[in-house]
Design an enzyme around this catalytic site. Structure first.
Site, short mmCIF file in Angstrom:
data_model
loop_
_atom_site.label_atom_id
_atom_site.label_comp_id
_atom_site.label_asym_id
_atom_site.label_seq_id
_atom_site.Cartn_x
_atom_site.Cartn_y
_atom_site.Cartn_z
N LEU A 1 -14.03 4.73 -6.74
CA LEU A 1 -15.48 4.68 -6.59
C LEU A 1 -15.93 5.78 -5.63
O LEU A 1 -15.28 6.04 -4.62
CB LEU A 1 -15.88 3.30 -6.04
CG LEU A 1 -15.55 2.13 -6.98
CD1 LEU A 1 -15.65 0.80 -6.23
CD2 LEU A 1 -16.46 2.13 -8.20
N HIS B 1 -4.57 -3.84 -1.13
CA HIS B 1 -3.69 -2.72 -1.49
C HIS B 1 -2.25 -3.13 -1.21
O HIS B 1 -1.97 -3.67 -0.13
CB HIS B 1 -4.07 -1.48 -0.67
CG HIS B 1 -3.25 -0.29 -1.02
ND1 HIS B 1 -3.41 0.40 -2.20
CD2 HIS B 1 -2.22 0.31 -0.37
CE1 HIS B 1 -2.53 1.38 -2.26
NE2 HIS B 1 -1.79 1.36 -1.17
N GLU C 1 0.07 -11.22 -1.26
CA GLU C 1 -1.33 -10.86 -1.56
C GLU C 1 -2.13 -12.12 -1.84
O GLU C 1 -3.29 -12.25 -1.41
CB GLU C 1 -1.39 -9.92 -2.78
CG GLU C 1 -0.78 -8.55 -2.54
CD GLU C 1 -0.87 -7.65 -3.75
OE1 GLU C 1 -1.89 -7.68 -4.46
OE2 GLU C 1 0.10 -6.92 -4.02
#
Ligand code: GRF
Length: 197
Positions: free
Chosen positions: A94, A110, A175
């Protein structure tokens, strides 16, 4: 007031699923939309099954024109009125034009211990470097790739017989713990990092 969260995905959406599952009871946020740039993303079915609205903004028609793609993203978000964006395996870069207005309100996960290994192939790079400890990071999104203030990290010990696949699987487990923990804290107005060891 409860925060409205847009979750951006490109693939299987397992992190997105954990975020959706976490936003209940006295959690300070609720999902308002799941957006994918890929209509085949498996995560779209998961979101629909969970009763969360979905949007697809394909990137191919905008090839070479990121700004137009980002205008389409903004348009798709408009009537969902999110307060926060969580990137969860969203595989498009982006630009500042999209990111800057969301500064301080957009998170990313990440699969490395940033600032190590920005970009792709993080597990392979950690193995090749002989790292004893690897992991994942949730951070605020800025226009620089995989940069921005760190909001949480989880460490994973690298085992002698680890392959890229086995290491990736153990990082993904972390995560799934880290991202919901960070979102709950962040959406409640607390930016202190969550450190899982
Ligand atoms: C995760 O490893 C995430 O860190 C990375 O892409 C993967 C997405 O997995 N950016 P999923 O779509 O959440 O299952």
């Amino acid at each position: 007031m409860t925060k409205r969260v847009a979750v951006f995905i490109s693939g299987s959406g397992s992190n997105m699923q954990k975020l959706l599952e976490s936003m209940k009871d006295d959690h300070p946020a609720r999902a308002c939309v799941v957006l994918s740039n890929d209509p085949r993303a498996g995560g779209l079915d998961i979101a629909e099954a969970a009763g969360v609205p979905t949007e697809v903004v394909r990137h191919e028609p905008f090839k070479g024109d990121r700004v137009a793609f980002e205008h389409a993203l903004t348009g798709a978000l408009a009537h969902h009125a999110p307060d926060l964006i969580c990137l969860a395996g969203f595989m498009r870069r982006l630009t500042a034009g999209f990111v800057d207005p969301w500064r301080g309100r957009m998170l990313n996960i990440h699969p490395s211990l940033l600032p190590k290994y920005r970009g792709l192939n993080t597990h392979r790079r950690a193995l090749e470097a002989g790292d004893a400890v690897h992991g994942c990071t949730v951070h605020e999104v800025t226009a620089a790739l995989d940069d921005g203030p760190i909001l949480g990290q989880a460490e994973v010990h690298v085992l002698p017989d680890d392959t890229e696949a086995t290491l990736a699987a153990r990082v993904l487990e972390q995560e799934h713990l880290l991202y919901p923990a960070v979102l709950a804290r962040f959406a409640g107005g607390d930016r202190r990092p969550v450190m899982l060891r």
